[in-house]
Design a protein around this motif. Structure first.
Motif, PDB file in Angstrom:
ATOM      1  N   ASN A 270       1.256  -3.427   4.142  1.00 24.26           N
ATOM      2  CA  ASN A 270       0.693  -2.077   4.190  1.00 24.26           C
ATOM      3  C   ASN A 270       0.274  -1.612   2.795  1.00 24.26           C
ATOM      4  O   ASN A 270      -0.846  -1.139   2.585  1.00 24.26           O
ATOM      5  CB  ASN A 270       1.717  -1.102   4.780  1.00 24.26           C
ATOM      6  CG  ASN A 270       1.130   0.282   4.994  1.00 24.26           C
ATOM      7  OD1 ASN A 270      -0.090   0.445   5.057  1.00 24.26           O
ATOM      8  ND2 ASN A 270       1.987   1.273   5.108  1.00 24.26           N
ATOM      9  N   ILE A 274      -3.521  -0.866   1.089  1.00 22.88           N
ATOM     10  CA  ILE A 274      -3.866   0.384   0.397  1.00 22.88           C
ATOM     11  C   ILE A 274      -4.455   0.096  -0.977  1.00 22.88           C
ATOM     12  O   ILE A 274      -5.477   0.658  -1.373  1.00 22.88           O
ATOM     13  CB  ILE A 274      -2.612   1.283   0.254  1.00 22.88           C
ATOM     14  CG1 ILE A 274      -2.138   1.761   1.631  1.00 22.88           C
ATOM     15  CG2 ILE A 274      -2.913   2.494  -0.643  1.00 22.88           C
ATOM     16  CD1 ILE A 274      -0.810   2.491   1.609  1.00 22.88           C
ATOM     17  N   ASP A 291      -7.670   9.320   4.005  1.00 21.21           N
ATOM     18  CA  ASP A 291      -6.242   9.348   4.301  1.00 21.21           C
ATOM     19  C   ASP A 291      -5.526   9.904   3.075  1.00 21.21           C
ATOM     20  O   ASP A 291      -5.512   9.272   2.027  1.00 21.21           O
ATOM     21  CB  ASP A 291      -5.747   7.930   4.622  1.00 21.21           C
ATOM     22  CG  ASP A 291      -4.296   7.910   5.084  1.00 21.21           C
ATOM     23  OD1 ASP A 291      -3.453   8.540   4.415  1.00 21.21           O
ATOM     24  OD2 ASP A 291      -4.008   7.263   6.107  1.00 21.21           O
ATOM     25  N   TRP A 294      -2.932   7.546   1.488  1.00 26.80           N
ATOM     26  CA  TRP A 294      -3.542   6.452   0.757  1.00 26.80           C
ATOM     27  C   TRP A 294      -4.046   6.943  -0.592  1.00 26.80           C
ATOM     28  O   TRP A 294      -3.849   6.295  -1.617  1.00 26.80           O
ATOM     29  CB  TRP A 294      -4.725   5.877   1.561  1.00 26.80           C
ATOM     30  CG  TRP A 294      -4.331   4.922   2.638  1.00 26.80           C
ATOM     31  CD1 TRP A 294      -3.263   5.036   3.478  1.00 26.80           C
ATOM     32  CD2 TRP A 294      -5.004   3.715   2.973  1.00 26.80           C
ATOM     33  NE1 TRP A 294      -3.232   3.979   4.345  1.00 26.80           N
ATOM     34  CE2 TRP A 294      -4.291   3.140   4.067  1.00 26.80           C
ATOM     35  CE3 TRP A 294      -6.133   3.073   2.500  1.00 26.80           C
ATOM     36  CZ2 TRP A 294      -4.680   1.957   4.666  1.00 26.80           C
ATOM     37  CZ3 TRP A 294      -6.531   1.884   3.095  1.00 26.80           C
ATOM     38  CH2 TRP A 294      -5.802   1.330   4.157  1.00 26.80           C
ATOM     39  N   GLN A 298      -3.026   5.529  -4.255  1.00 27.15           N
ATOM     40  CA  GLN A 298      -4.049   4.875  -5.059  1.00 27.15           C
ATOM     41  C   GLN A 298      -4.186   5.514  -6.441  1.00 27.15           C
ATOM     42  O   GLN A 298      -4.274   4.821  -7.454  1.00 27.15           O
ATOM     43  CB  GLN A 298      -5.390   4.909  -4.324  1.00 27.15           C
ATOM     44  CG  GLN A 298      -5.474   3.930  -3.165  1.00 27.15           C
ATOM     45  CD  GLN A 298      -6.779   4.070  -2.402  1.00 27.15           C
ATOM     46  OE1 GLN A 298      -7.370   5.143  -2.342  1.00 27.15           O
ATOM     47  NE2 GLN A 298      -7.231   2.979  -1.818  1.00 27.15           N
TER      48      GLN A 298
END
Length: 423
Positions: A270, A274, A291, A294, A298
């Motif tokens: 997962n 990302i 999202d 996310w 990030q």
């Protein structure tokens, strides 16, 4: 005979450059507004602009300016233009550029300088690219001046001038690439893991480039060169940096397991997905697929990779400066070294293990400082009069000797037993 012109009305090359950049920046911004349906934001457009179209325009402008002038007037024009590169530096001219930008944007309407927060933020972003390319235009001016001297006046540069020109022959290719990567951190134009790899590769290349430049530079030019590199990177410094603890807290908040290793593909699919994805933004706006979870992760990883790389390059520069300027206490120590019954590999491994302890027990700026201290203050069984080589110590720090490891493993248990006596 040329009529005298008031110096207050004259424009020299840095001012011309600022105008060129303002015009092209406004044109690009208006294009984004007018053609927003078909034109997407290119985070590196200003970099391409400065290294391409504006660089060509600037060089053409130089020759157009000097073509109608006498030799004396050309000499004067170059002298005052090069003086501007020292006085009209980017840190001193951003407000002036903002005025030019605003005037160009609203032309032909006259406008009053306005410190609009959003616009100033945009211009500060643009100005980072200008700062990054500023010295390139200075060198273009110096090269044009040299061509003029050799072609028109027939002046042969003196030895001292050749020495001054020496920095023009150093390689700056990877330094410019690396600073562009630092700029990308605020633009988020690639996946975080791709950004990390590019930073790692860029850091490795810039180190080789700097060492190569130090090799060809005159002795007295090496310290100013390193200081100029360090100064160029100060614009990227932050008051606080993202740490691994910040990332761990974020992952815990979103119920994502904290990775044990940096290789995520098999360990945490997962998180790997990302960090392998481009931030979902179009023209600065989030898409329908945006999202929030996310995006937060990030951004943290972008800044974390950025911070680690910036710290490493500053540490590398500090080490190079220390190599050029050994600490004064080393010069004062001649032969008053502590004699040991250790070999060089054993002594090196001992200090390496001590320096690797967390939290740090040595209050030093770099590994180079510790190596010089060992060389200046310790003798081994077979030390020569000049002491232990710091180059040999550096190799042993990076590639510890296996026999030395066996030696300390044996004595580790002795030390452990002795420690328990004091409990």
């Amino acid at each position: 005979m040329t009529n005298p012109v008031s110096i207050t009305k004259e424009k020299f090359l840095v001012e011309e450059l600022e105008t060129l950049f303002a015009v092209e920046s406004v044109n690009y911004y208006k294009k984004l507004i007018n053609e927003w349906e078909t034109t997407s934001i290119d985070p590196m457009e200003y970099d391409k602009m400065l290294s391409g179209k504006i660089y060509w325009q600037f060089n053409k402008l130089i020759y157009d300016k000097i073509k109608p002038l006498t030799n004396f007037e050309v000499t004067r024009y170059f002298a005052l233009s090069l003086a501007q590169f020292k006085t009209h530096t980017p840190e001193n001219r951003i407000e002036n550029f903002t005025k030019i930008y605003q005037q160009e944007y609203w032309s032909p309407t006259k406008v009053i300088f306005n410190k609009d927060a959003n616009e100033l933020h945009c211009i500060c972003h643009i100005w980072l690219f200008y700062t990054n390319h500023f010295n390139r235009f200075r060198l273009a001016t110096e090269n044009a001046q040299e061509e003029f001297k050799s072609g028109v006046l027939g002046i042969i540069p003196t030895n001292s001038h050749v020495t001054d020109a020496n920095p023009k022959h150093i390689n700056e290719e990877h330094f410019l690439i690396y600073t562009k990567l630092l700029l990308v951190n605020s633009l988020h134009a690639m996946p975080p893991l791709a950004y990390k790899k590019q930073l790692s590769d860029g850091l490795r290349r810039i180190k080789h480039e700097i060492i190569g430049n130090l090799f060809i530079l005159m002795k007295d030019d090496r310290k100013p060169y390193l200081n100029s590199i360090s100064h160029s990177l100060t614009d990227f410094k932050k008051t606080t940096y993202t740490t691994q603890l910040d990332i761990d807290k974020c992952l815990q908040k979103h119920n994502i397991p904290i990775p044990i290793a940096e290789v995520l593909e098999n360990e945490n699919k997962n998180l790997f997905e990302i960090l392998s994805s481009i931030p979902r933004q179009v023209n600065g706006k989030f898409t329908l697929e945006y999202d929030e979870q996310w995006h937060e992760i990030q951004l943290l990883y972008f800044d974390y990779f950025f911070s680690k790389s910036l710290i490493r390059i500053h540490r590398f520069l500090a080490e190079q400066l220390e190599e050029l300027n050994p600490s004064t206490y080393i010069a004062e120590i001649e032969k008053h070294r502590l004699k040991t019954n250790l070999s060089v590999p054993q002594l090196a491994l001992l200090f390496k293990m001590l320096s690797d302890l967390k939290p740090n027990i040595f209050n030093i700026n770099s590994e180079a400082e510790l190596l010089r201290f060992i060389s200046a203050n310790f003798e081994t069984k077979q030390s020569k009069e000049e002491g232990i080589s710091t180059d040999k110590l550096r190799i042993l720090f990076n590639q510890p000797d296996s026999k030395a490891a066996d030696f300390w493993e044996k004595h580790y248990y002795t030390l452990l037993a002795e420690t328990k006596k004091f409990k």
